[in-house]
Design a protein around this motif. Structure first.
Motif, PDB file in Angstrom:
ATOM      1  N   UNK A   1     -13.938 -14.805  35.407  1.00 26.85           N
ATOM      2  CA  UNK A   1     -14.839 -13.782  34.894  1.00 26.85           C
ATOM      3  C   UNK A   1     -14.402 -12.402  35.384  1.00 26.85           C
ATOM      4  N   UNK A   2     -15.121 -11.398  34.933  1.00 21.93           N
ATOM      5  CA  UNK A   2     -14.899 -10.033  35.406  1.00 21.93           C
ATOM      6  C   UNK A   2     -15.039  -9.987  36.924  1.00 21.93           C
ATOM      7  N   UNK A   3     -14.128  -9.281  37.590  1.00 20.89           N
ATOM      8  CA  UNK A   3     -14.144  -9.217  39.041  1.00 20.89           C
ATOM      9  C   UNK A   3     -15.366  -8.463  39.554  1.00 20.89           C
ATOM     10  N   UNK A   4     -15.956  -8.992  40.623  1.00 23.63           N
ATOM     11  CA  UNK A   4     -17.094  -8.326  41.249  1.00 23.63           C
ATOM     12  C   UNK A   4     -16.637  -7.166  42.134  1.00 23.63           C
ATOM     13  N   UNK A   5     -15.482  -7.328  42.800  1.00 23.14           N
ATOM     14  CA  UNK A   5     -14.992  -6.334  43.759  1.00 23.14           C
ATOM     15  C   UNK A   5     -13.500  -6.097  43.572  1.00 23.14           C
ATOM     16  N   UNK A   6     -13.058  -4.978  44.092  1.00 21.93           N
ATOM     17  CA  UNK A   6     -11.644  -4.696  44.235  1.00 21.93           C
ATOM     18  C   UNK A   6     -11.286  -4.896  45.707  1.00 21.93           C
ATOM     19  N   UNK A   7     -10.548  -5.941  46.013  1.00 25.48           N
ATOM     20  CA  UNK A   7     -10.168  -6.189  47.394  1.00 25.48           C
ATOM     21  C   UNK A   7     -10.953  -7.313  48.035  1.00 25.48           C
ATOM     22  N   UNK A   8     -10.748  -7.526  49.324  1.00 27.03           N
ATOM     23  CA  UNK A   8     -11.385  -8.624  50.047  1.00 27.03           C
ATOM     24  C   UNK A   8     -12.911  -8.534  50.035  1.00 27.03           C
ATOM     25  N   UNK A   9     -13.545  -9.711  49.994  1.00 24.32           N
ATOM     26  CA  UNK A   9     -15.009  -9.805  50.029  1.00 24.32           C
ATOM     27  C   UNK A   9     -15.410 -10.428  51.359  1.00 24.32           C
ATOM     28  N   UNK A  10     -16.375  -9.811  52.041  1.00 22.98           N
ATOM     29  CA  UNK A  10     -16.783 -10.257  53.371  1.00 22.98           C
ATOM     30  C   UNK A  10     -18.042 -11.108  53.391  1.00 22.98           C
ATOM     31  N   UNK A  11     -18.881 -10.978  52.364  1.00 18.27           N
ATOM     32  CA  UNK A  11     -20.200 -11.590  52.451  1.00 18.27           C
ATOM     33  C   UNK A  11     -20.788 -11.817  51.072  1.00 18.27           C
ATOM     34  N   UNK A  12     -21.558 -12.909  50.938  1.00 22.75           N
ATOM     35  CA  UNK A  12     -22.258 -13.205  49.690  1.00 22.75           C
ATOM     36  C   UNK A  12     -23.567 -13.906  50.019  1.00 22.75           C
ATOM     37  N   UNK A  13     -24.601 -13.616  49.225  1.00 19.84           N
ATOM     38  CA  UNK A  13     -25.890 -14.282  49.378  1.00 19.84           C
ATOM     39  C   UNK A  13     -26.554 -14.350  48.013  1.00 19.84           C
ATOM     40  N   UNK A  14     -27.665 -15.096  47.923  1.00 19.29           N
ATOM     41  CA  UNK A  14     -28.377 -15.248  46.659  1.00 19.29           C
ATOM     42  C   UNK A  14     -29.597 -14.340  46.610  1.00 19.29           C
ATOM     43  N   UNK A  15     -29.798 -13.706  45.455  1.00 13.27           N
ATOM     44  CA  UNK A  15     -30.980 -12.894  45.207  1.00 13.27           C
ATOM     45  C   UNK A  15     -32.003 -13.669  44.379  1.00 13.27           C
ATOM     46  N   UNK A  16     -31.506 -14.506  43.470  1.00 13.59           N
ATOM     47  CA  UNK A  16     -32.352 -15.324  42.604  1.00 13.59           C
ATOM     48  C   UNK A  16     -31.533 -16.549  42.200  1.00 13.59           C
ATOM     49  N   UNK A  17     -32.115 -17.483  41.437  1.00 15.20           N
ATOM     50  CA  UNK A  17     -31.333 -18.673  41.041  1.00 15.20           C
ATOM     51  C   UNK A  17     -30.063 -18.369  40.259  1.00 15.20           C
ATOM     52  N   UNK A  18     -29.954 -17.180  39.670  1.00 16.60           N
ATOM     53  CA  UNK A  18     -28.745 -16.876  38.897  1.00 16.60           C
ATOM     54  C   UNK A  18     -28.047 -15.591  39.348  1.00 16.60           C
ATOM     55  N   UNK A  19     -28.648 -14.838  40.261  1.00 18.99           N
ATOM     56  CA  UNK A  19     -28.046 -13.590  40.739  1.00 18.99           C
ATOM     57  C   UNK A  19     -27.590 -13.727  42.180  1.00 18.99           C
ATOM     58  N   UNK A  20     -26.392 -13.235  42.474  1.00 21.71           N
ATOM     59  CA  UNK A  20     -25.911 -13.167  43.847  1.00 21.71           C
ATOM     60  C   UNK A  20     -25.631 -11.716  44.210  1.00 21.71           C
ATOM     61  N   UNK A  21     -25.560 -11.452  45.505  1.00 21.32           N
ATOM     62  CA  UNK A  21     -25.233 -10.125  46.020  1.00 21.32           C
ATOM     63  C   UNK A  21     -24.064 -10.286  46.981  1.00 21.32           C
ATOM     64  N   UNK A  22     -23.092  -9.375  46.895  1.00 17.16           N
ATOM     65  CA  UNK A  22     -21.899  -9.472  47.736  1.00 17.16           C
ATOM     66  C   UNK A  22     -21.479  -8.093  48.214  1.00 17.16           C
ATOM     67  N   UNK A  23     -20.667  -8.078  49.266  1.00 15.00           N
ATOM     68  CA  UNK A  23     -20.134  -6.832  49.799  1.00 15.00           C
ATOM     69  C   UNK A  23     -18.737  -7.051  50.333  1.00 15.00           C
ATOM     70  N   UNK A  24     -17.930  -5.991  50.320  1.00 13.81           N
ATOM     71  CA  UNK A  24     -16.548  -6.156  50.752  1.00 13.81           C
ATOM     72  C   UNK A  24     -15.895  -4.865  51.183  1.00 13.81           C
ATOM     73  N   UNK A  25     -14.570  -4.900  51.179  1.00 11.45           N
ATOM     74  CA  UNK A  25     -13.792  -3.761  51.678  1.00 11.45           C
ATOM     75  C   UNK A  25     -13.840  -2.559  50.744  1.00 11.45           C
ATOM     76  N   UNK A  26     -14.289  -2.755  49.498  1.00 10.34           N
ATOM     77  CA  UNK A  26     -14.387  -1.629  48.561  1.00 10.34           C
ATOM     78  C   UNK A  26     -15.664  -0.809  48.775  1.00 10.34           C
ATOM     79  N   UNK A  27     -16.442  -1.163  49.799  1.00  8.24           N
ATOM     80  CA  UNK A  27     -17.641  -0.428  50.219  1.00  8.24           C
ATOM     81  C   UNK A  27     -18.816  -0.594  49.259  1.00  8.24           C
ATOM     82  N   UNK A  28     -18.670  -1.442  48.248  1.00  7.71           N
ATOM     83  CA  UNK A  28     -19.718  -1.624  47.243  1.00  7.71           C
ATOM     84  C   UNK A  28     -20.609  -2.813  47.582  1.00  7.71           C
ATOM     85  N   UNK A  29     -21.862  -2.707  47.157  1.00  7.70           N
ATOM     86  CA  UNK A  29     -22.816  -3.818  47.196  1.00  7.70           C
ATOM     87  C   UNK A  29     -23.053  -4.211  45.735  1.00  7.70           C
ATOM     88  N   UNK A  30     -22.647  -5.416  45.378  1.00  9.77           N
ATOM     89  CA  UNK A  30     -22.599  -5.814  43.970  1.00  9.77           C
ATOM     90  C   UNK A  30     -23.611  -6.921  43.681  1.00  9.77           C
TER      91      UNK A  30
END
Length: 355
Positions: free
Chosen positions: A34-63
């Motif tokens: 699928x479409x990439x969530x981040x550019x670069x390494x990802x450090x962390x991921x968690x669930x927001x809802x049964x179908x939504x996740x939240x992640x953060x990484x070296x690109x400084x974004x919260x996705x």
């Protein structure tokens, strides 16, 4: 000044692919890209809802990403260094993100692109982040040796406690309890009473740095994971919180640092671990038998896991984004995407999508 010099370095640039290496060639052709969530390494991921996740990484974004539809929903920009941890409050649209910029930001998926709250006060990278069960308090822990308790509504720091050499690696709140558990680079696990903001128990020090921890939904058990190399260390450990410091079993089999450990939901009595050796393992919680191994060659360190239900969980990697991993219970053969299984098991585990 006077800070403990750590051998534990989880710097993303150390693990980027070598020039000319193509990680795509190592994965099963049936894995959906699928479409990439981040550019670069990802450090962390968690669930927001049964179908939504939240992640953060070296690109400084919260996705925020719809992993079932393969669609990027929102990208929050507010940190000026890489994001280290993200957590969400169950049943809400609240998102909290910690960063190497020493801050924690609070976001609301329904309130635009800007953070709605900022928590400032740490002097070094924030690695620990946990929300109280009632959603009123936020606990943070940092490499500056401070554990802090904040009022979420006012962003005021209500309690602070500094323990020498307590370079915090992870924090989690015990469900339905006033207790907070944290791991540290000093190789110990501490249990805090959030009412008095004092340590109530310190577990016997392990041989290696403790990188992560998780608490079972019933609040009875804790699992922690260890740094290591060449198969030395690299284990996860199950502890009985009703008997502080009581080690139940160890899960051994990873060859490099075990970066994450989680209890799988659904009453399966299983735990999952991910490692810098690019593998995910599922274990019988009680016997420590390895039930399945999924190797993701070329993915680099696998540093964060987030179970969605008993059959699906997400895995964050340094080199190849986020992975949707599917587990089928009750089969007689273990399959791996990209590599053979690391031993006999009775689960079917496979990567089905990347993003």
């Amino acid at each position: 000044m006077g800070k403990l010099q750590s051998r534990f370095r989880k710097r993303s640039d150390f693990y980027r692919e070598s020039q000319g290496e193509k990680a795509d060639n190592t994965f099963d052709s049936q894995v959906v890209q699928y479409e990439l969530a981040h550019q670069g390494p990802i450090n962390t991921v968690t669930n927001l809802s049964p179908h939504l996740c939240v992640s953060g990484g070296s690109d400084q974004a919260v996705v925020v990403y719809d992993w079932k539809q393969g669609r990027l929903c929102q990208s929050f920009q507010g940190h000026n260094r890489e994001v280290t941890k993200v957590v969400c409050y169950p049943g809400s649209t609240w998102i909290f993100s910690a960063s190497r910029d020493k801050t924690v930001l609070m976001w609301d998926l329904n309130q635009g692109d800007e953070p709605i709250q900022e928590f400032c006060g740490h002097e070094l990278v924030v690695n620990g982040l946990a929300i109280s069960p009632d959603g009123r308090k936020l606990c943070t822990g940092s490499r500056d040796n401070w554990m802090c308790l904040w009022d979420i509504e006012s962003a005021k720091c209500e309690q602070r406690h500094n323990i020498s050499r307590n370079l915090v690696t992870h924090v989690c709140w015990v469900p339905g309890s006033s207790s907070v558990v944290q791991t540290s680079e000093d190789k110990t696990i501490r249990v805090w009473d959030s009412r008095a903001w004092q340590v109530t128990n310190t577990f016997p020090a392990k041989q290696y740095i403790q990188t992560h921890c998780d608490v079972s939904q019933n609040g009875n058990y804790l699992i922690s994971s260890s740094n290591g190399f060449g198969g030395q260390g690299c284990e996860a450990t199950l502890w009985d919180l009703r008997q502080p410091g009581c080690k139940v079993v160890e899960y051994r089999g990873h060859l490099q640092t075990t970066a994450c450990c989680v209890f799988l939901p659904g009453g399966s009595s299983q735990v999952a671990t991910s490692s810098h050796d690019s593998s995910v393992k599922i274990w019988d919680q009680n016997t420590a038998a390895c039930l399945a191994t999924l190797s993701l060659d070329g993915a680099g360190p696998l540093v964060s896991l987030s179970p969605s239900d008993s059959n699906n969980f997400l895995c964050a990697s340094f080199n190849s984004g986020l992975h949707h991993i599917q587990v089928d219970q009750g089969t007689n053969q273990t399959r791996c995407s990209g590599a053979s299984s690391g031993g006999a098991g009775d689960l079917d585990i496979k990567a089905v999508a990347r993003f």
